[in-house]
Design a protein around this motif. Structure first.
Motif, short mmCIF file in Angstrom:
data_model
loop_
_atom_site.label_atom_id
_atom_site.label_comp_id
_atom_site.label_asym_id
_atom_site.label_seq_id
_atom_site.Cartn_x
_atom_site.Cartn_y
_atom_site.Cartn_z
N MET A 190 0.84 -1.19 0.00
CA MET A 190 0.00 0.00 0.00
C MET A 190 0.88 1.25 0.00
N LYS A 191 0.71 2.10 -1.03
CA LYS A 191 1.41 3.38 -1.10
C LYS A 191 0.60 4.44 -0.36
N HIS A 192 1.32 5.47 0.11
CA HIS A 192 0.67 6.55 0.85
C HIS A 192 1.09 7.90 0.26
N PHE A 193 0.07 8.70 -0.11
CA PHE A 193 0.32 10.02 -0.69
C PHE A 193 -0.15 11.11 0.26
N GLY A 194 0.66 12.13 0.39
CA GLY A 194 0.28 13.28 1.21
C GLY A 194 -0.28 14.39 0.33
N ILE A 195 -1.48 14.85 0.67
CA ILE A 195 -2.08 15.98 -0.05
C ILE A 195 -1.59 17.27 0.61
N VAL A 196 -0.96 18.11 -0.19
CA VAL A 196 -0.43 19.39 0.31
C VAL A 196 -1.21 20.51 -0.36
N SER A 197 -1.98 21.23 0.43
CA SER A 197 -2.84 22.24 -0.17
C SER A 197 -3.13 23.36 0.82
N TYR A 198 -3.85 24.34 0.32
CA TYR A 198 -4.30 25.47 1.12
C TYR A 198 -5.65 25.10 1.72
N ASN A 199 -5.72 24.94 3.03
CA ASN A 199 -7.00 24.59 3.63
C ASN A 199 -7.12 25.04 5.09
N MET A 200 -6.41 24.40 6.01
CA MET A 200 -6.65 24.64 7.44
C MET A 200 -6.12 25.97 7.95
N TYR A 201 -5.14 26.54 7.27
CA TYR A 201 -4.52 27.77 7.77
C TYR A 201 -4.88 28.93 6.83
N CYS A 202 -5.63 29.86 7.35
CA CYS A 202 -6.11 30.98 6.56
C CYS A 202 -6.60 32.06 7.52
N ASN A 203 -6.96 33.19 6.96
CA ASN A 203 -7.43 34.27 7.81
C ASN A 203 -8.91 34.11 8.16
N PHE A 204 -9.67 33.57 7.22
CA PHE A 204 -11.07 33.24 7.44
C PHE A 204 -11.32 31.86 6.88
N THR A 205 -12.06 31.02 7.62
CA THR A 205 -12.34 29.68 7.14
C THR A 205 -13.04 29.74 5.78
N ASN A 206 -12.85 28.69 4.99
CA ASN A 206 -13.23 28.72 3.58
C ASN A 206 -13.86 27.38 3.21
N TYR A 207 -15.15 27.40 2.88
CA TYR A 207 -15.84 26.15 2.52
C TYR A 207 -15.20 25.48 1.31
N GLY A 208 -14.81 26.28 0.32
CA GLY A 208 -14.21 25.71 -0.88
C GLY A 208 -12.91 24.99 -0.59
N SER A 209 -12.07 25.58 0.25
CA SER A 209 -10.79 24.96 0.58
C SER A 209 -10.99 23.64 1.32
N ALA A 210 -11.96 23.63 2.24
CA ALA A 210 -12.23 22.39 2.98
C ALA A 210 -12.79 21.32 2.06
N ASN A 259 4.98 7.95 0.39
CA ASN A 259 5.73 7.59 -0.82
C ASN A 259 5.74 8.72 -1.84
N GLY A 260 4.89 9.70 -1.67
CA GLY A 260 4.82 10.80 -2.62
C GLY A 260 3.82 11.84 -2.19
N PHE A 261 3.67 12.86 -3.04
CA PHE A 261 2.84 14.01 -2.70
C PHE A 261 1.95 14.40 -3.87
N VAL A 262 0.74 14.83 -3.55
CA VAL A 262 -0.16 15.45 -4.51
C VAL A 262 -0.37 16.88 -4.06
N CYS A 263 0.12 17.83 -4.83
CA CYS A 263 0.01 19.25 -4.49
C CYS A 263 -1.22 19.83 -5.19
N GLY A 264 -2.16 20.30 -4.42
CA GLY A 264 -3.38 20.85 -4.99
C GLY A 264 -4.56 20.48 -4.12
N SER A 265 -5.68 21.12 -4.34
CA SER A 265 -5.98 22.01 -5.45
C SER A 265 -5.90 23.46 -4.96
N ASP A 266 -6.64 24.33 -5.65
CA ASP A 266 -6.76 25.74 -5.33
C ASP A 266 -5.56 26.52 -5.85
#
Length: 374
Positions: free
Chosen positions: A1-21, A118-125
């Motif tokens: 089983m491979k494991h990918f980390g999603i790296v994106s803009y979501n939890m850290y922001c000035n105002f919470t964002n439904y689209g990012s979540a 094992n790798g990274f998926v950068c995105g979305s936004d």
């Protein structure tokens, strides 16, 4: 089983964002569906240096609008902001598998061993937008651990970028970090193709990889019994507000509003800034009409087959126009609010277009991930 980390803009922001979540949720769910027993994903709890001073519980330092009235509205909305923040954290904890640790520039290179990735998926936004994040090392896969493993981009966006001549050499070096690019808009595809020798395709936003049924399953029960028009405002626009009020009055609808304009409660608007993600989905689902200036606002309106118009917004016009073109409804955008109301949306045709684009995008995402498992 491979494991990918999603790296994106979501939890850290000035105002919470439904689209990012929701884009993080949708990408997480889509990767896991495609992987079956071959791979799975985790959401990396990543705070870029550019977001280190942002705090949704104390947003005054980094507000978009610096005028006294905007500060007053934010102050009045603080109880709703605090409730909303707790609900967002609960959403991430409930529906996404997160990394065990929080990562910043100081410890990111420990992540492969710490999280068994094992790798990274950068995105979305708009993670590639230099005006928002510069050339962030996490978003551009520029940490040593990312360059030395397997990194791809899915639905990464450049927004409406302002590159200077000095920035292009830096961009070109960052682009070398990726094994494949799925880009959300057409704008930069020719440039990325010219400066890389890896697959580059346009793909749809992760929130479109899921279907109505996926969101209906998440949505809470109906929250407002009366017929209503939903205003979802990411930034105050008096023309948008006037348009919504006129339409609601003409149709005898209540106004339900998700914005920081707490004073609008005095005008009879039902204010819902405190809504969590599940409540937001419900408010969209049951609206008679949606007036918004949010990119993901129109995507979720489309998923739930709601009529809508969208008002243009700074740094968002390219992505808004391209997604409207994808849906085949380019006339839904407004600037002054005095434009004629377009004909009703042919949602049968719109969803046929989305289904076709979804199939292609899922195939590309799968190809990106399969390459790492060989």
């Amino acid at each position: 089983m491979k494991h990918f980390g999603i790296v994106s803009y979501n939890m850290y922001c000035n105002f919470t964002n439904y689209g990012s979540a929701l884009q993080s949720y949708a990408l997480h769910k889509s990767i896991n569906k495609l992987g079956q027993d071959k791979w799975e994903s985790i959401l990396v709890d990543y705070c870029p240096d550019s977001m280190a001073d942002k705090d949704p519980l104390n947003p005054f330092k980094n507000m978009w609008d610096k005028d006294e009235e905007s500060y007053r509205m934010c102050e009045m909305s603080m109880p709703a902001i605090r409730e909303n923040y707790k609900k967002f954290n609960n959403f991430y904890d409930t529906y996404l598998k997160k990394s065990k640790k929080k990562y910043t520039s100081s410890n990111f290179n420990d992540i492969l061993e710490d999280e068994n990735l094992n790798g990274f998926v950068c995105g979305s936004d708009t993670i590639f937008c230099p005006d928002e994040f510069g050339f962030d090392d996490g978003f551009y896969a520029n940490y040593d651990c990312m360059k030395n493993s397997y990194s791809v981009a899915y639905a990464a966006s450049f927004g409406d970028p302002n590159f200077t001549d000095e920035m292009y050499p830096v961009l070109n070096e960052r682009l070398k970090n990726f094994k494949a690019f799925g880009l959300r808009e057409n704008l930069m595809i020719p440039y990325v193709k010219e400066h890389t020798d890896v697959p580059v395709e346009r793909v749809i936003d992760p929130t479109l990889l899921l279907t109505y049924e996926d969101y209906d399953e998440l949505a809470s029960e109906r929250l407002v019994s009366e017929k209503y028009l939903l205003v979802y405002s990411r930034r105050y626009n008096p023309a948008m507000e006037a348009y919504a009020e006129k339409m609601a009055e003409e149709n005898g609808w209540k106004i339900v509003e998700i914005s920081l304009r707490a004073c609008n409660a005095d005008k009879g608007h039902i204010m819902f800034y405190h809504a969590g993600v599940e409540e937001f989905l419900s408010l969209v689902k049951h609206a008679e009409f949606v007036v918004t200036n949010s990119f993901h606002g129109i995507i979720l309106s489309t998923q739930f087959k709601r009529e809508y118009v969208i008002f243009s917004r700074e740094q968002c016009n390219t992505k808004i126009q391209e997604v409207l073109d994808l849906f085949g409804v380019p006339d839904r955008i407004m600037v002054t609010g005095k434009e004629s109301l377009p004909e009703k949306i042919d949602y049968k045709r719109v969803h046929e277009r989305i289904a076709e684009a979804r199939k292609k995008s899922l195939e590309f995402l799968k190809e990106e991930l399969v390459s790492c498992t060989k």
